[in-house]
Design a protein around this motif. Structure first.
Motif, PDB file in Angstrom:
ATOM      1  N   ALA A 193     -18.458  -4.325 -18.235  1.00 25.87           N
ATOM      2  CA  ALA A 193     -17.199  -4.011 -17.556  1.00 25.87           C
ATOM      3  C   ALA A 193     -17.492  -3.526 -16.138  1.00 25.87           C
ATOM      4  O   ALA A 193     -18.527  -2.910 -15.868  1.00 25.87           O
ATOM      5  CB  ALA A 193     -16.433  -2.950 -18.341  1.00 25.87           C
ATOM      6  N   PRO A 194     -16.583  -3.793 -15.185  1.00 23.85           N
ATOM      7  CA  PRO A 194     -16.853  -3.465 -13.771  1.00 23.85           C
ATOM      8  C   PRO A 194     -16.956  -1.961 -13.530  1.00 23.85           C
ATOM      9  O   PRO A 194     -16.338  -1.151 -14.210  1.00 23.85           O
ATOM     10  CB  PRO A 194     -15.657  -4.067 -13.037  1.00 23.85           C
ATOM     11  N   VAL A 195     -17.777  -1.612 -12.564  1.00 19.53           N
ATOM     12  CA  VAL A 195     -17.972  -0.218 -12.157  1.00 19.53           C
ATOM     13  C   VAL A 195     -17.310  -0.028 -10.798  1.00 19.53           C
ATOM     14  O   VAL A 195     -17.608  -0.757  -9.848  1.00 19.53           O
ATOM     15  CB  VAL A 195     -19.462   0.135 -12.079  1.00 19.53           C
ATOM     16  N   PRO A 196     -16.380   0.915 -10.667  1.00 20.88           N
ATOM     17  CA  PRO A 196     -15.677   1.092  -9.384  1.00 20.88           C
ATOM     18  C   PRO A 196     -16.579   1.747  -8.352  1.00 20.88           C
ATOM     19  O   PRO A 196     -17.602   2.373  -8.666  1.00 20.88           O
ATOM     20  CB  PRO A 196     -14.512   1.994  -9.771  1.00 20.88           C
ATOM     21  N   ALA A 197     -16.178   1.590  -7.134  1.00 18.71           N
ATOM     22  CA  ALA A 197     -16.878   2.274  -6.047  1.00 18.71           C
ATOM     23  C   ALA A 197     -16.664   3.776  -6.177  1.00 18.71           C
ATOM     24  O   ALA A 197     -15.746   4.246  -6.847  1.00 18.71           O
ATOM     25  CB  ALA A 197     -16.363   1.773  -4.701  1.00 18.71           C
ATOM     26  N   ALA A 198     -17.522   4.525  -5.540  1.00 16.86           N
ATOM     27  CA  ALA A 198     -17.454   5.986  -5.637  1.00 16.86           C
ATOM     28  C   ALA A 198     -16.098   6.496  -5.179  1.00 16.86           C
ATOM     29  O   ALA A 198     -15.520   7.398  -5.797  1.00 16.86           O
ATOM     30  CB  ALA A 198     -18.579   6.612  -4.820  1.00 16.86           C
ATOM     31  N   GLU A 199     -15.540   5.945  -4.139  1.00 18.70           N
ATOM     32  CA  GLU A 199     -14.245   6.377  -3.617  1.00 18.70           C
ATOM     33  C   GLU A 199     -13.307   5.185  -3.623  1.00 18.70           C
ATOM     34  O   GLU A 199     -13.349   4.339  -2.737  1.00 18.70           O
ATOM     35  CB  GLU A 199     -14.391   6.940  -2.204  1.00 18.70           C
ATOM     36  N   ALA A 200     -12.499   5.067  -4.648  1.00 21.54           N
ATOM     37  CA  ALA A 200     -11.545   3.964  -4.736  1.00 21.54           C
ATOM     38  C   ALA A 200     -10.149   4.496  -4.481  1.00 21.54           C
ATOM     39  O   ALA A 200      -9.795   5.583  -4.936  1.00 21.54           O
ATOM     40  CB  ALA A 200     -11.622   3.305  -6.110  1.00 21.54           C
ATOM     41  N   ASP A 201      -9.368   3.724  -3.745  1.00 19.71           N
ATOM     42  CA  ASP A 201      -7.998   4.127  -3.414  1.00 19.71           C
ATOM     43  C   ASP A 201      -7.042   3.722  -4.532  1.00 19.71           C
ATOM     44  O   ASP A 201      -7.269   2.737  -5.237  1.00 19.71           O
ATOM     45  CB  ASP A 201      -7.548   3.462  -2.118  1.00 19.71           C
ATOM     46  N   PRO A 202      -5.958   4.493  -4.730  1.00 19.51           N
ATOM     47  CA  PRO A 202      -4.941   4.091  -5.706  1.00 19.51           C
ATOM     48  C   PRO A 202      -4.451   2.683  -5.408  1.00 19.51           C
ATOM     49  O   PRO A 202      -4.266   2.296  -4.255  1.00 19.51           O
ATOM     50  CB  PRO A 202      -3.836   5.127  -5.513  1.00 19.51           C
ATOM     51  N   GLY A 203      -4.263   1.917  -6.458  1.00 17.55           N
ATOM     52  CA  GLY A 203      -3.866   0.523  -6.308  1.00 17.55           C
ATOM     53  C   GLY A 203      -5.038  -0.433  -6.331  1.00 17.55           C
ATOM     54  O   GLY A 203      -4.841  -1.658  -6.369  1.00 17.55           O
ATOM     55  N   THR A 204      -6.274   0.088  -6.272  1.00 13.09           N
ATOM     56  CA  THR A 204      -7.453  -0.771  -6.323  1.00 13.09           C
ATOM     57  C   THR A 204      -7.503  -1.483  -7.670  1.00 13.09           C
ATOM     58  O   THR A 204      -7.254  -0.890  -8.716  1.00 13.09           O
ATOM     59  CB  THR A 204      -8.734   0.048  -6.120  1.00 13.09           C
TER      60      THR A 204
END
Length: 770
Positions: A193-204
């Motif tokens: 499963a994908p791993v988000p970036a350290a700082e992701a914005d709402p709506g990403t």
């Protein structure tokens, strides 16, 4: 009206029964709890609480609320959801486990109590990452669908984001179900499963492709970060989801979801489900389901339940330490060409592999996925390596399925040092085994002492002890040995044949006890039968005893062959029922058994009868399963096979209704006529006066003039049944005849020759002899 004291006990009984019966209102006021409800267009999970007559709660999906009042099991109130509301009425069933309901609009709304969900947020619930969100959805969905904990569905709804125009809870329910089916028929690894970036914005949004195993077709999951920092799984509009679900089903070669479910029933995923879910109901139908998932073909059929419980314990406890099982990570393609390795370790693997089920001729008739035989053999070493590993989060220690783990758990709770290993076994196993061996030795010693002391006397008790004490002691020792082999896990490592040996000893001990019991019972019946004159008693008992003993021996041999894994056909061949050469050797035995059955059905004689067979007169002593014992008149014992005796012409002297008497009385030629006539008349009178004479059919008279005598014949019958009685009757008649001859003055003739000598004649000069 005065009280009748005799009615007091009756009144007390009625009052007691009334007090014991449950009250109607109490049984119906049980609204608090979790309820799985459904109506014509959807369903919802309802949580209700009750204070007095007030009932309130919530339901998902839809974040709805319920308020109402109850009276005598009838709940009336309103529901509210997203600005909409309406009335309802629920009626609780008598058992309090379901209800029937109706909306104010007229639609039905029914429900039943659901598996209790976790009231607090589970430890595994998280939406911190797409992987955590997907894991939480799968854990809750699998708990609800496969573990009958429907209430866990409540933890799915907060992790979903519905795309498209606003819709009601029924539409959400349909979309959620379609998405769940897509997840459930797919195979993927959560690790991917994908791993988000350290700082992701709402709506990403992050995407993850999944799809059915072996199909090459994929579906794209979309995860979206909301304002609260929660990654939600996006649920597309219903038509899009239904089209994608149908596309994935067709990719697996099926037109409907039901057809796909049936087709993947024999896949590695279903094997894992059968084992884990079945082991939770080991003593019920689940035990059969779990055993079917294990390859135990190398274990004799009679031992598979005990061996399977031990292997299931090892496997379940190892899996619980490896990690939480997510069904969707295990392939569900029955046509998968290669085994599925679930876990690998330097000491072995846990592998689900296809195996061929073959018929008696060795041809494959079915292909099943099961935990492989190599897995079964490696489990003890794998569990030893994993034993100190803590259980996966959310799991609790399962109850023991086998006697070995139940005993081990109890012992180790008492003292941990007993777990130390020495010479292939743990210390507690050696101690317990020594205790069992001592108990077996004492059992055999007591049985031997009972035979020597109590069995050496006379009487019924001594006979019973002499016959049964030895086999009973052997049976008890075999039971102790069998229990020890299961309780101490002696079938593991170098003790593989121990379980089969213990079962064989138990079978032989039971056979010995049954054999002795047959002898004892039929011995008592034979003694009783000897006191009666009934025809069939002793012969039937003799044949039945031999047949039962033969059946005991055959049953023991076949059971032993089954335990050690030999085919029945080989045992039957060895006994002479199969195989050409041995069958010819055994045909005489079979013919004799059939001959005994013929003698029993035809009933040509009874014990003690004198018969004539093969030109020999003999008395019947015993009819056995194979042969008949006869005693000749010169006291020689003759044993004749039943097959030969049944083919003989048998003359039964013992079955005559009367005994023939035939006498020829010879008087001299110088007997005067008047005396001769008087002798014949008086002879008739003497015969008729004999107590055993049959006077209806008798012939007495002068029959011929013989060379030396006048012959008088007496031909008649005596109404006697035995040869001894016939001799006695004839003796009395002969004595009376001798007295009659003396009285009348007649003489009995006997063979004589008269020689006349003459003087020589002048013509010949020789003597003339006339």
């Amino acid at each position: 009206m005065p009280l009748d004291l005799r009615r007091i006990p009756l009144l007390l009984l009625i009052l007691g029964l009334c007090a014991a019966l449950p009250r109607h209102s109490a049984a119906q006021d049980g609204w608090p709890g979790d309820w799985q409800t459904y109506w014509s267009a959807g369903e919802a999970f309802v949580l209700l609480e009750q204070r007095g007559e007030a009932v309130y709660g919530t339901y998902q999906p839809g974040d709805g609320r319920i308020t109402g009042t109850t009276q005598d099991g009838v709940l009336r109130g309103t529901w509210q959801e997203a600005g909409e509301s309406g009335d309802f009425v629920f009626v609780l069933a008598q058992d309090g486990q379901s209800f029937a309901g109706r909306f104010g609009s007229g639609d039905w709304w029914n429900g039943h109590r659901a598996g209790i969900a976790q009231q607090q947020r589970p430890a595994w619930w998280s939406g911190a990452t797409p992987q955590a969100t997907l894991r939480s959805i799968l854990a809750a969905g699998n708990d609800a669908q496969y573990h009958a904990r429907e209430g866990q569905v409540r933890w799915i709804e907060p992790l979903l984001a519905y795309d498209g125009p606003e819709s009601d809870s029924s539409d959400h329910d349909r979309r959620r179900r379609a998405l769940w089916h897509i997840l459930d028929i797919s195979t993927f690894r959560l690790w991917d499963a994908p791993v988000p970036a350290a700082e992701a914005d709402p709506g990403t949004e992050l995407h993850f492709e999944i799809g059915p195993a072996g199909s090459g077709t994929t579906y794209q999951l979309i995860f979206r970060l909301d304002d609260a920092g929660l990654w939600r799984l996006v649920v597309p509009p219903g038509p899009i989801l239904q089209a994608d679900l149908a596309r994935l089903i067709r990719a697996r070669g099926h037109e409907t979801l039901d057809a796909l479910e049936k087709a993947r029933a024999g896949s590695p995923r279903m094997v894992m489900m059968d084992f884990i879910l079945g082991s939770k109901d080991w003593d019920g139908a689940g035990g059969v389901r779990a055993l079917r998932a294990l390859d135990l073909d190398h274990v004799p059929r009679q031992l598979r339940r005990a061996e399977g419980a031990l292997m299931a314990d090892y496997l379940k406890r190892s899996i619980d330490r490896i990690g939480y099982v997510v069904w969707q990570e295990i392939p569900d393609d029955p046509a998968r060409p290669l085994p599925y390795p679930y876990y690998r370790h330097p000491l072995g693997e846990i592998t689900i592999a296809p195996t061929d089920i073959r018929d008696d001729e060795g041809r494959p008739v079915e292909r099943l996925w099961r935990f492989s035989r190599d897995t079964m053999e490696a489990l003890p070493a794998l569990y030893e390596a994993l034993e100190r590993m803590p259980l996966a989060p959310g799991l609790s220690a399962p109850p023991p399925l086998s006697q070995y783990f139940a005993t081990r758990q109890a012992v180790l709770e008492w003292s941990g040092w007993l777990q130390r290993r020495a010479l292939g076994l743990e210390v507690w196993q050696w101690i317990g085994l020594a205790g069992y061996l001592l108990a077996m030795a004492l059992t055999l010693a007591l049985a031997w002492r009972a035979v020597r002391t109590l069995g050496s006397g006379s009487g019924v008790l001594a006979t019973v002890v002499a016959q049964l004490a030895g086999p009973a002691g052997l049976l008890l020792a075999a039971l102790l040995f069998l229990d020890a082999s299961e309780r101490f896990g002696l079938t593991l490592r170098a003790f593989g044949p121990v379980s089969a040996l213990s079962a064989v000893l138990l079978i032989l001990a039971m056979a010995a006890l049954a054999y002795r019991t047959v002898s004892l019972v039929f011995g008592a019946l034979m003694v009783q039968a000897a006191r009666t004159s009934a025809y069939t008693d002793e012969i039937v008992l003799s044949l039945a005893q031999g047949l039962l003993k033969l059946l005991v021996i055959l049953g023991a041999l076949i059971a032993c062959a089954d335990v050690v894994g030999l085919p029945y056909e080989g045992v039957l061949t060895g006994l002479g029922i199969g195989g050409v050469a041995v069958a010819f050797a055994a045909r005489e035995t079979v013919a004799n058994i059939i001959g005994g059955a013929i003698l029993l059905s035809d009933r040509p004689f009874r014990k003690g009868d004198m018969i004539e067979a093969a030109g020999t007169l003999a008395v019947i002593e015993t009819v056995g399963l194979r042969s008949t014992r006869l005693r000749t008149l010169d006291d020689t014992l003759m044993i004749m096979p039943n097959a030969q005796l049944s083919d003989q012409v048998i003359s039964n002297w013992g079955s005559r209704r009367r005994r023939k008497v035939k006498m020829q009385i010879q008087l001299t030629y110088d007997t005067p006529r008047d005396r001769l006539a008087r002798f014949v008349e008086r002879l008739k009178e003497i015969y008729h006066k004999q107590p055993d004479a049959d006077t209806d059919n008798v012939t007495i008279g002068i029959t011929s003039l013989g060379p030396q005598s006048i012959d008088i014949e007496l031909w008649g019958h005596f109404k006697v049944f035995t040869y001894d009685a016939q001799v006695t009757a004839q003796q009395a008649l002969i004595l009376d005849i001798l007295a009659l001859a003396e009285e009348i003055g007649v003489a009995f003739a006997f063979p004589t020759h008269t020689v006349h000598l003459a003087r020589p004649t002048p013509e010949t000069g020789q003597d003339a002899t006339a």
